[in-house]
Design a protein around this motif. Structure first.
Motif, mmCIF file in Angstrom:
data_model
loop_
_atom_site.group_PDB
_atom_site.id
_atom_site.type_symbol
_atom_site.label_atom_id
_atom_site.label_comp_id
_atom_site.label_asym_id
_atom_site.label_seq_id
_atom_site.Cartn_x
_atom_site.Cartn_y
_atom_site.Cartn_z
ATOM 1 N N GLY A 26 0.826 -1.190 0.000
ATOM 2 C CA GLY A 26 0.000 0.000 0.000
ATOM 3 C C GLY A 26 0.864 1.246 0.000
ATOM 4 N N LYS A 44 -3.494 4.066 1.179
ATOM 5 C CA LYS A 44 -4.351 3.425 0.179
ATOM 6 C C LYS A 44 -3.730 2.093 -0.241
ATOM 7 C CE LYS A 44 -6.573 7.568 -1.682
ATOM 8 N NZ LYS A 44 -6.886 8.344 -2.901
ATOM 9 N N HIS A 45 -4.566 1.070 -0.317
ATOM 10 C CA HIS A 45 -4.127 -0.267 -0.728
ATOM 11 C C HIS A 45 -3.792 -0.268 -2.216
ATOM 12 C CE1 HIS A 45 -4.154 -4.663 -1.121
ATOM 13 N NE2 HIS A 45 -4.904 -4.481 -2.194
ATOM 14 N N ILE A 52 -2.491 4.906 -7.844
ATOM 15 C CA ILE A 52 -2.813 5.868 -6.792
ATOM 16 C C ILE A 52 -2.189 7.196 -7.195
ATOM 17 C CG2 ILE A 52 -2.435 6.498 -4.375
ATOM 18 C CD1 ILE A 52 -2.335 3.441 -3.805
#
Length: 251
Positions: free
Chosen positions: A172, A186-187, A215
């Motif tokens: 993450g 965030k994963h 991301i």
């Protein structure tokens, strides 16, 4: 008399052949023993971090090794196009095995990592890519790739592996848009390995994994005062033991 001499010659010849065979057999055993000892020594050399850890010149000339813990951490320069022979320092190891760089750390905040030494400004366009495989003993977290800043205001981004304590885990991203902000997590993907890319483009940051997950975030204008740089390796955030294999580094 002639028959006795012939018989003695045959006996001597037989003993000679037997001696040669015995000597050959003993030599063969000796060679096998040496081969085993040499193989054991080779394994021992790798695992005690004394193997010459060569990397490409484009990687080596842009990096230095940081190893240790906090105030006792030391930096190892990178002469020419290779690092020194594997290094051990303060519960951390660095060496090369099977063509991959191996970083090992044992205990909270211990680290073994390469730091990109050519800092860049917030207006730069840079990309950092690497293939990573993690083995971790116990439940813990270890940072394997980072976007950092040299102003001593902390990292902007950490690609972090989180172990489930059962042999697997998840990757993450922790990031901050400005120094002093709280981390956002965030994963990115599940598993113990992957190829990851961090793209930096005038404060815009995109982190992607080989599962096509991404991301994205934008760093605040002048959110950090210093220059930016990359890091990769094993940086334990919690207790436990970590072993991180890294290859195909480009930055």
């Amino acid at each position: 008399m002639k028959k006795r001499m012939i018989k003695n010659r045959k006996s001597y010849s037989g003993l000679l052949r037997l001696g040669v065979l015995s000597t050959s057999f003993l030599l063969m055993l000796g060679n096998l023993s040496c081969s085993k000892d040499e193989a054991d020594a080779e394994v021992q050399i790798n695992e005690t971090a004394t193997t010459n850890a060569k990397v490409s010149s484009s990687t080596a000339n842009k990096a230095k090794l940081q190893i240790g813990k906090g105030g006792s951490m030391k930096e190892v320069a990178t002469p020419g196009n290779h690092f020194k022979k594997g290094v051990h320092h303060n519960s951390a190891n660095f060496f090369k095995k099977d063509g991959k760089l191996v970083f090992k750390a044992n205990g909270k905040l211990n680290r073994s990592e390469l730091r990109y030494k050519n800092g860049f400004t917030q207006n730069a366009k840079k990309t950092f890519k690497a293939s990573v495989n993690v083995t971790s003993k116990g439940m813990g977290r270890v940072s394997v790739m980072q976007l950092h800043n040299d102003s001593n205001q902390g990292p902007i981004l950490k690609l972090q592996y989180r172990s489930d304590g059962k042999g697997s885990g998840t990757f993450g991203v922790l990031y901050r848009k400005k120094a002093g902000n709280k981390d956002v997590y965030k994963h990115l993907k599940t598993g113990t390995s992957g190829t990851f890319k961090i793209s930096f483009n005038k404060r815009g940051v995109v982190v992607s994994g080989d599962n096509n997950n991404k991301i994205s975030f934008t760093i605040n204008n002048n959110g950090w005062k210093g220059k930016y740089y990359w890091k990769t390796g094993a940086y334990n955030q919690t207790g436990g033991q970590s072993r991180v294999l890294v290859n195909n580094i480009s930055w």
